[in-house]
Design an enzyme around this catalytic site. Structure first.
Site, PDB file in Angstrom:
ATOM      1  N   GLY A  81       5.827  18.036  -5.264  1.00 28.38           N
ATOM      2  CA  GLY A  81       5.609  17.139  -4.139  1.00 28.38           C
ATOM      3  C   GLY A  81       5.322  15.756  -4.687  1.00 28.38           C
ATOM      4  O   GLY A  81       6.158  14.852  -4.663  1.00 28.38           O
ATOM      5  N   CYS A 125     -16.597   0.744   8.243  1.00 29.84           N
ATOM      6  CA  CYS A 125     -18.053   0.698   8.265  1.00 29.84           C
ATOM      7  C   CYS A 125     -18.600   1.881   7.507  1.00 29.84           C
ATOM      8  O   CYS A 125     -19.130   2.838   8.110  1.00 29.84           O
ATOM      9  CB  CYS A 125     -18.547   0.724   9.697  1.00 29.84           C
TER      10      CYS A 125
END
Ligand code: LLP
Length: 432
Positions: free
Chosen positions: A293, A362
Site C-alpha cells: 500500500g 485547538c
C-alpha cells in the site's frame, strides 16, 4: 531531485512537484491540498508487477492495499496497471466498485466483518474474502448458503513474527486481533473447519507481518513459517493451498535518514528464498501475492500548506503554524512519524531556522514535526510536507470542523482535480 523523483527545485528557487512549481499549484488549488504524482504511482505499479512476474511467478500479482489511499481515481489507475486490490471495509468495497474495478480481483480483509459486510461483499462479487476467524467462517458459510453461492476464501493465519526484531514465534505477535495462530494449534482447526464448509472454497492462506519494513528477513521468515504450514496441512488433510499471500509492508523513504529501497531487488531476493524453501518442503510453489500500500503511493504524494503564525517562545522554541495539521496528517500526533518538510518558496535559502511545525487545531499535540530546520518562513510562505501519499488522506478527519483538503493528480506536467475540497456546507450535509 529531493528524496524521490517527484520533487525538484526550479530557477525561481521553488519546489516543483511532478514538474510544476509549488506556488502555481497553491495559487490554483489553494492550501492545504494533497498532490499526487500519478506518473510515480504508475512507475511503482509497473516495478512491482514486473518484479512479481519475474521472480514470484507468472500468476503472481501485486494487490494494492487501498487503506493507504482510497478514492475512485486511484482504483482506476490501479486497474489500468493491472494490479489487484485489498479492501478492509464496506466503504472501501463501495469505492473500488464505484471505480469500475473488476471485483473478481478484490480481496476483502478485516478482523470483524459484520454479517451485512459479508453479504455486501458476496453481492458485489468480491473475488476472495480473507476469513479472519472461526466465528466469521461460520457466518460466511451460512450467508453464502442463503445466497446459493460458494465463496472463494483465503484464511488469515498468524505466523508469529515481530518484524522489528526479526525473531520467529514471538508470543506477543501471536497475541493479535488478526487471524488464527499456528503456534496455538488453532490455525490447523481453522483449516479443517474451512474444508468442511459447503459454501466456501478454500484457495489458500494469508498473513501480514507489519508495515514500513526495510529488510526482507521478516518476509522470508513469514514465508518460511507459512510454507512449512502448507506442507503440514497437505500431510494432515491432503489439501494443497494454491495461493499464499504474505501481506504488505515494504518501507518508504520519508527522510534522508531512511534507506533507499530497491523494490525489484527485494522481490528477487525474497523470490529466490521462497523457491529454495518450496524445494525444501517439497511443495509446488503457490501463487504468491503481496499487498503493498504505502510503497505504491507514499512517495508520489505531498501536501502544501500556507505558513501563518511564526512565533518564538523566548528561551524555548520557535513555532511555525500552518493552515492544516493533525486532521489532514495525524501521523506525527499518532506515531511521531518523521517527515521531510520544506519552505517551498525558499528552496535556495539556508535551512537554518530551527522550529516546531504546528497545525491549526485547538490541541497542543497537533504538530507535524519538532526540532526541524527550515529556511526562515514568513506568513504567506508555502510549507511542503513530502511523502504524504499514504495514510494521510485515508486517515484524515474533520476535527475542529476543518474541511478535508482536495487531492490533485499530476501526470505529464498537467493537473487534474481528483477529489474536491470539502466545503463548509459539506460539513453540515449530514446534520439533520
Ligand atoms: N495488508 C494488510 C493485511 C495490512 O494490514 C496492511 C497494513 C497492508 C497490507 C499494507 O501495508 P503497507 O504496504 O501499506 O505497509 N496507519 C499506519 C499503517 C497501518 C498499516 C496497517 N496495515 C501508518 O500510518 O503508518
Amino acid at each position: 531531485m529531493i528524496l524521490h523523483s517527484s520533487y525538484d527545485v526550479n530557477e525561481a528557487g521553488h519546489l516543483t512537484i511532478g514538474g510544476i512549481d509549488a506556488a502555481d499549484l497553491a495559487a490554483e488549488f489553494g492550501t492545504p491540498a494533497y498532490f499526487l504524482d500519478t506518473d510515480a504511482v504508475r512507475t511503482m505499479c509497473r516495478t512491482y508487477k514486473k518484479a512479481f512476474a519475474e521472480y514470484f511467478g507468472e500468476k503472481s500479482c501485486p494487490v494494492y492495499a487501498g487503506k493507504a489511499l482510497c478514492y475512485r481515481g486511484i482504483y482506476r489507475i490501479i486497474a489500468e496497471e493491472g494490479l489487484m486490490a485489498d479492501c478492509v471495509s464496506p466503504g472501501e468495497l463501495h469505492t473500488v466498485h464505484a471505480a469500475g474495478f473488476p471485483m473478481a480481483n478484490v480481496f476483502f480483509h478485516g478482523n470483524n466483518k459484520t454479517d451485512a459486510d459479508l453479504a455486501y461483499a458476496i453481492d458485489l462479487g468480491v473475488g476472495h474474502i480473507v476469513v479472519d476467524g472461526m466465528d466469521e467462517l461460520n457466518a460466511l458459510d451460512r450467508i453464502a448458503g442463503e445466497k446459493g453461492t460458494v465463496q472463494p476464501v483465503l484464511l488469515r493465519i498468524t505466523p508469529g513474527i515481530d518484524p522489528h526484531t526479526h525473531q520467529k514465534i514471538i508470543t506477543g505477535n501471536v497475541d493479535s486481533k488478526f487471524g488464527m495462530a499456528i503456534l496455538t494449534g488453532q490455525a490447523f482447526d481453522f483449516v479443517k473447519a474451512a474444508l468442511d464448509c459447503k459454501n466456501i472454497r478454500l484457495d489458500g492462506f494469508h498473513c501480514h507481518v507489519g508495515s514500513q519494513i526495510f529488510d526482507i528477513e521478516p518476509f522470508t521468515e513469514a514465508a518460511d513459517i507459512m510454507l512449512a504450514f502448507i506442507a503440514k496441512i497437505r500431510g494432515e488433510y491432503g489439501y494443497t493451498a494454491e495461493i499464499l499471500n504474505i501481506g504488505g509492508g515494504f518501507g518508504v523513504r520519508y527522510t534522508e535518514n531512511d534507506p533507499q529501497i530497491d523494490y525489484t531487488e527485494n522481490v528477487r531476493a525474497l523470490g529466490a528464498e521462497i523457491d529454495k524453501m518450496c524445494a525444501e518442503y517439497n511443495i509446488a510453489k503457490p501463487t504468491l501475492l503481496m499487498e503493498p500500500g504505502r510503497s505504491i503511493v507514499a512517495a508520489a504524494g505531498s501536501t502544501l500548506y500556507t505558513c501563518g503564525s511564526v512565533k518564538t517562545v523566548t528561551g524555548f522554541r520557535n513555532y511555525v503554524s500552518v493552515d492544516g495539521g493533525m486532521p489532514d496528517n495525524p501521523r506525527y500526533a499518532l506515531y511521531q512519524s518523521a517527515y521531510t518538510i520544506l519552505n517551498a518558496v525558499k528552496m535556495n535559502e539556508p535551512a537554518d531556522f530551527e522550529c516546531t511545525v504546528a497545525g491549526r487545531c485547538c490541541e497542543s499535540g497537533d504538530l507535524l514535526a519538532e526540532g526541524i530546520k527550515l529556511a526562515k518562513p514568513e506568513r504567506g510562505d508555502l510549507i511542503a510536507v513530502l511523502v504524504t501519499g499514504a495514510y494521510n488522506h485515508s486517515m484524515a478527519s474533520n476535527y475542529n470542523r476543518l474541511p478535508r483538503p482536495p487531492i490533485v493528480e499530476i501526470a505529464g506536467g498537467k493537473t487534474k482535480l481528483a477529489v474536491r475540497r470539502e466545503t463548509y456546507d459539506d460539513l453540515l450535509a449530514l446534520d439533520l
